[in-house]
Design an enzyme around this catalytic site. Structure first.
Site, PDB file in Angstrom:
ATOM      1  N   ALA A 125       0.868  -1.229   0.004  1.00  0.00           N
ATOM      2  CA  ALA A 125       0.039   0.040  -0.033  1.00  0.00           C
ATOM      3  C   ALA A 125       0.950   1.286  -0.100  1.00  0.00           C
ATOM      4  O   ALA A 125       0.649   2.256   0.829  1.00  0.00           O
ATOM      5  CB  ALA A 125      -0.929   0.157   1.060  1.00  0.00           C
ATOM      6  N   ASN A 184      13.618  -8.180  -2.119  1.00  0.00           N
ATOM      7  CA  ASN A 184      12.218  -8.442  -2.577  1.00  0.00           C
ATOM      8  C   ASN A 184      12.030  -9.910  -2.877  1.00  0.00           C
ATOM      9  O   ASN A 184      10.673 -10.243  -2.993  1.00  0.00           O
ATOM     10  CB  ASN A 184      12.206  -7.393  -4.142  1.00  0.00           C
ATOM     11  CG  ASN A 184      11.716  -6.028  -3.863  1.00  0.00           C
ATOM     12  OD1 ASN A 184      11.783  -5.849  -2.385  1.00  0.00           O
ATOM     13  ND2 ASN A 184      11.950  -5.117  -4.530  1.00  0.00           N
ATOM     14  N   HIS A 241      12.241  -5.862 -18.307  1.00  0.00           N
ATOM     15  CA  HIS A 241      11.963  -4.508 -17.894  1.00  0.00           C
ATOM     16  C   HIS A 241      13.273  -4.283 -17.483  1.00  0.00           C
ATOM     17  O   HIS A 241      13.372  -4.016 -16.209  1.00  0.00           O
ATOM     18  CB  HIS A 241      10.856  -4.693 -16.691  1.00  0.00           C
ATOM     19  CG  HIS A 241      10.576  -3.209 -16.443  1.00  0.00           C
ATOM     20  ND1 HIS A 241      10.038  -2.165 -17.126  1.00  0.00           N
ATOM     21  CD2 HIS A 241      10.530  -2.686 -14.897  1.00  0.00           C
ATOM     22  CE1 HIS A 241       9.881  -1.070 -16.386  1.00  0.00           C
ATOM     23  NE2 HIS A 241      10.289  -1.316 -15.240  1.00  0.00           N
TER      24      HIS A 241
HETATM   25  P1  A3D Z   1       6.591   1.863  -2.019  1.00  0.00           P
HETATM   26  O1  A3D Z   1       6.101   3.083  -2.033  1.00  0.00           O
HETATM   27  O2  A3D Z   1       7.835   1.554  -1.021  1.00  0.00           O
HETATM   28  O3  A3D Z   1       5.674   0.625  -1.650  1.00  0.00           O
HETATM   29  C1  A3D Z   1       5.988  -0.548  -1.341  1.00  0.00           C
HETATM   30  C2  A3D Z   1       5.350  -1.015  -0.079  1.00  0.00           C
HETATM   31  O4  A3D Z   1       5.351  -2.344  -0.055  1.00  0.00           O
HETATM   32  C3  A3D Z   1       5.627  -0.432   1.305  1.00  0.00           C
HETATM   33  O5  A3D Z   1       4.342   0.428   1.871  1.00  0.00           O
HETATM   34  C4  A3D Z   1       5.889  -1.347   2.213  1.00  0.00           C
HETATM   35  O6  A3D Z   1       5.379  -1.184   3.773  1.00  0.00           O
HETATM   36  C5  A3D Z   1       5.368  -2.485   1.580  1.00  0.00           C
HETATM   37  N1  A3D Z   1       5.935  -3.986   1.934  1.00  0.00           N
HETATM   38  C6  A3D Z   1       7.223  -4.066   2.275  1.00  0.00           C
HETATM   39  N2  A3D Z   1       7.243  -5.305   2.630  1.00  0.00           N
HETATM   40  C7  A3D Z   1       6.056  -6.135   2.372  1.00  0.00           C
HETATM   41  C8  A3D Z   1       5.634  -7.255   2.549  1.00  0.00           C
HETATM   42  N3  A3D Z   1       6.356  -8.221   2.895  1.00  0.00           N
HETATM   43  N4  A3D Z   1       4.281  -7.453   2.272  1.00  0.00           N
HETATM   44  C9  A3D Z   1       3.712  -6.518   2.348  1.00  0.00           C
HETATM   45  N5  A3D Z   1       3.845  -5.029   2.208  1.00  0.00           N
HETATM   46  C10 A3D Z   1       5.144  -4.931   2.066  1.00  0.00           C
HETATM   47  O7  A3D Z   1       7.189   1.433  -3.289  1.00  0.00           O
HETATM   48  P2  A3D Z   1       6.549   1.693  -4.784  1.00  0.00           P
HETATM   49  O8  A3D Z   1       4.973   1.593  -4.548  1.00  0.00           O
HETATM   50  O9  A3D Z   1       6.798   3.018  -5.327  1.00  0.00           O
HETATM   51  O10 A3D Z   1       6.847   0.592  -5.608  1.00  0.00           O
HETATM   52  C11 A3D Z   1       6.723  -0.979  -5.455  1.00  0.00           C
HETATM   53  C12 A3D Z   1       7.456  -1.823  -6.326  1.00  0.00           C
HETATM   54  O11 A3D Z   1       7.126  -1.535  -7.738  1.00  0.00           O
HETATM   55  C13 A3D Z   1       9.088  -1.483  -6.196  1.00  0.00           C
HETATM   56  O12 A3D Z   1       9.805  -2.785  -6.128  1.00  0.00           O
HETATM   57  C14 A3D Z   1       9.393  -0.778  -7.511  1.00  0.00           C
HETATM   58  O13 A3D Z   1      10.445  -1.060  -8.040  1.00  0.00           O
HETATM   59  C15 A3D Z   1       8.324  -1.343  -8.465  1.00  0.00           C
HETATM   60  N6  A3D Z   1       8.183  -0.705  -9.566  1.00  0.00           N
HETATM   61  C16 A3D Z   1       8.117  -1.511 -10.622  1.00  0.00           C
HETATM   62  C17 A3D Z   1       7.722  -0.844 -11.968  1.00  0.00           C
HETATM   63  C18 A3D Z   1       7.544  -1.785 -13.140  1.00  0.00           C
HETATM   64  O14 A3D Z   1       7.300  -1.112 -14.190  1.00  0.00           O
HETATM   65  C19 A3D Z   1       7.833  -3.243 -13.034  1.00  0.00           C
HETATM   66  C20 A3D Z   1       7.577   0.445 -11.748  1.00  0.00           C
HETATM   67  C21 A3D Z   1       7.592   1.122 -10.781  1.00  0.00           C
HETATM   68  C22 A3D Z   1       7.769   0.642  -9.704  1.00  0.00           C
END
Ligand code: A3D
Length: 320
Positions: free
Chosen positions: A11, A96, A176
């Site tokens: 979230a 991750n 990616h």
């Molecule tokens: P962020 O805002 O840090 O949100 C990640 C959330 O995951 C945080 O709220 C954490 O508390 C939660 N979390 C951590 N460990 C756990 C767990 N074990 N169980 C449940 N929740 C957990 O990150 P974001 O939303 O900006 O990005 C999330 C992911 O997407 C990252 O790995 C990025 O690298 C990835 N991402 C991928 C793309 C693609 O196009 C593939 C683009 C942008 C970001």
């Protein structure tokens, strides 16, 4: 008919944006799950209060217990950590991969019939691991990256040519990473394949080369600007397009990280290819014709993905 249930595992920045979009367009009731206490509850309540203004009857719930995702129709996984400036997506494997194990087990127990869209990086390896950890059918577990990379490609083309974004169709295939493969011959501006668009003077070859390069580095460009995390609006929109295609059985062809069994001469990995997404999950993989140059670029990108998969197997021998 009961509303669909959409579970957002993670979230954070993308998870919160996903919840907002899903609620605004009443795609379904939303459960925000996170290990952080308060964050999913706070975001869920904030968006639920906003529903009184945007006028949709949807339920939002924040959760720290996997039991709350029970029976979800769609799970979108963003749990984990994003990049910081100077980091590559591959630097995220150590943390991750462990997160994917916990998430996969939670989905397996509580939402085994869901269509699962992984966004966590490094994407192609994490979706591969998530499918293994969850044990869900391969056609029901996909990764979001190609829609985003193609959206960036399309936006840069629209910006340069002045043609409406609606009349641009851009495709990127492969993994990616920075060696993703923008498909120049298959992407069109106003119906013209890009080489023809150059011949017609809509943009120069130098413009096109620069756009291809900028697309490949598109994620890093945002990371460098934000400094505290990575892109979230466009990634969230992209995953919603995939979820919508599944929930509404639209059968859209969207570039997605899917499990390949012989398509493009590739086997036993997840990689970005055009995939038709409908009520059964991935219903078909569309094979573009590829010339020698495109084949070579795809092979380089696939080699990177295979390298990440090998790194996962070393980090967690249960995956080998
Ligand atoms: P962020 O805002 O840090 O949100 C990640 C959330 O995951 C945080 O709220 C954490 O508390 C939660 N979390 C951590 N460990 C756990 C767990 N074990 N169980 C449940 N929740 C957990 O990150 P974001 O939303 O900006 O990005 C999330 C992911 O997407 C990252 O790995 C990025 O690298 C990835 N991402 C991928 C793309 C693609 O196009 C593939 C683009 C942008 C970001």
């Amino acid at each position: 008919m009961a509303r669909a249930k959409i579970a957002l595992i993670g979230a954070g920045m993308i998870g919160g944006t996903l919840a907002h979009i899903a609620a605004r367009e009443a795609l379904g009731d939303v459960v925000l799950f996170d290990i952080a206490e308060g964050t999913p509850q706070g975001k869920g309540l904030d968006i639920a209060e906003a529903s009184a203004v945007f006028g949709q009857d949807v339920a939002l719930k924040g959760a720290n217990d996997y039991a709350d995702i029970a029976g979800a129709d769609v799970c979108i996984v963003t749990a984990g950590v994003p990049r910081k400036p100077g980091m590559s997506r591959d630097d995220l494997i150590g943390i991750n991969l462990k997160v994917m194990k916990a998430v996969g087990e939670g989905i397996k127990q509580y939402a085994p019939n869901a269509f699962v869209i992984c966004i966590t990086n490094p994407l192609d390896a994490m979706v591969w691991a998530l499918q293994k950890f969850s044990g869900l059918p391969k056609e029901k577990v996909v990764g979001m990256a190609g829609v985003l990379d193609s959206a960036r490609f399309a936006y840069f083309l629209a910006e340069k040519t002045g043609v409406s974004i609606q009349d641009i169709h851009a495709w990127t295939l492969g993994g990616h990473g920075d060696d993703m493969v923008p498909m120049v011959r298959h992407s069109t501006v106003g119906g013209l394949p890009l080489p023809d668009a150059v011949a017609a003077g809509l943009l120069t070859q130098a413009d096109l080369d620069a756009i291809v390069e900028r697309t490949r580095k598109g994620g890093g460009e945002i990371v460098a600007l934000l400094k505290t995390g990575s892109a979230f609006y466009a990634p969230a929109e992209s995953a919603i397009a995939m979820a919508r295609s599944y929930l509404l059985d639209q059968k859209r062809v969207l570039p997605s990280a899917v499990y390949v069994s012989g398509e493009y001469g590739l086997n036993d990995l997840y990689v970005g290819v055009p995939a038709m997404i409908g009520a059964n999950g991935v219903e078909k993989i569309i094979e573009f014709t590829t010339n020698d140059e495109e084949k070579a670029m795809l092979a380089t990108s696939v080699a990177s993905v295979n390298g990440l998969i090998e790194a996962c197997k070393v980090a967690d021998p249960s995956l080998a």
